[in-house]
Design a protein around this motif. Sequence first.
Motif, PDB file in Angstrom:
ATOM      1  N   ARG A   1       0.824  -1.214   0.000  1.00  0.00           N
ATOM      2  CA  ARG A   1       0.000   0.000   0.000  1.00  0.00           C
ATOM      3  C   ARG A   1       0.855   1.258   0.000  1.00  0.00           C
ATOM      4  NH1 ARG A   1       0.057   2.283   4.931  1.00  0.00           N
ATOM      5  NH2 ARG A   1       0.734   1.005   6.696  1.00  0.00           N
TER       6      ARG A   1
ATOM      7  N   SER B   1      -1.445  -2.013  -4.499  1.00  0.00           N
ATOM      8  CA  SER B   1      -2.333  -3.091  -4.059  1.00  0.00           C
ATOM      9  C   SER B   1      -3.206  -3.625  -5.195  1.00  0.00           C
ATOM     10  CB  SER B   1      -3.206  -2.597  -2.901  1.00  0.00           C
ATOM     11  OG  SER B   1      -2.413  -2.016  -1.890  1.00  0.00           O
TER      12      SER B   1
ATOM     13  N   VAL C   1      -5.338   1.311  -3.473  1.00  0.00           N
ATOM     14  CA  VAL C   1      -4.852   0.631  -2.263  1.00  0.00           C
ATOM     15  C   VAL C   1      -6.005   0.085  -1.422  1.00  0.00           C
ATOM     16  CG1 VAL C   1      -2.683   1.884  -2.171  1.00  0.00           C
ATOM     17  CG2 VAL C   1      -4.679   2.822  -1.001  1.00  0.00           C
TER      18      VAL C   1
END
Length: 328
Positions: A232, A237, A281
């Motif tokens: 992240r 992600s 993320v």
Amino acid sequence: MIRPLALLLCLAAPAQAGVREVVEDHALPAFARFTEGAEALADAARADCTAEAVRPAFHAAFDAWLGAAHLTFGPLEQEGRGLAIAFWPDTRGMVPAALARLIADEDAAVDDPAEFAEVSVAARGLFALDHLLYDADHAGYTAGSYTCRLVTVIAADLARMAREVEAEWQETEAPLLLNPGQAGDRRYLSEKEVQQQFYTALQTALEFDADTRIARPLGTFDRPRPTRAEARRSGRSLRNVVLSLEALRDLARALADQPIPATEDAFATALEEAASLDDPVFAGVEYPTGRLKVEILKQRIDAVSAAVEGEIGAALGVTQGFNSADGD
């Protein structure tokens, strides 16, 4: 780099097209790309190890890793290379703790690549770099600092492991997979076992995408966990999920060696869902609307797994077996 595989393939007994395509067109090129990316990262860090300078090469190397990360058996199992390259999920916060110790002690291992190869896997690899290059407590380091030297040795260590893994695939793993059951080979006794190995890698990686890369930040409705999203800090992600799905689609196509319309449709739907998700993320899991979108993506990946089972597993006559990533 010397690549002796061509001669070995000429000497091997014919493998079924699906296995040969997976090895020659999927696995070997994927590890070659990772070596190229890791070596470029090491070169970039040697030239200028500050965070801003290293970040583009870091992302390129991470992208390349996602093309090979699902092939966890064989060379990636040896010497703990898989964990040293990508130590995640880090359920106990070992990466920041290991890095903090090295930096606080100014451990001399940073000046000796052989010694650094023996430090904790939590202080090595892509996730150590993710932390050093992007965490607010570290990313402001200056040229010539201990942290800058640490980034350089981590990148060099990654390149070394990438070269070793690629060489072992060329020299050992690929010939075993393409010519199973030969004298002295107890790992793969038949072509069916090789097919099952790749099928297991495919299904295990799909489960990892759904049940770890996505489910960890999802948490529960009452307790979402966005800070548990993979990479992240570097904003990777969702990108990691997409790149993994693209690599797994390539593996599925090679392994099937036949039309797989249901699997193709399932992959396309999952990738379309990911492309529509403006949440790099998975921060949106804290809100009902954002959470629903991430849950739908997870469902789409679960549907890919079901399609692979019904279409590829059934056609090959194989089921999912044990994988070295099980239990991570």
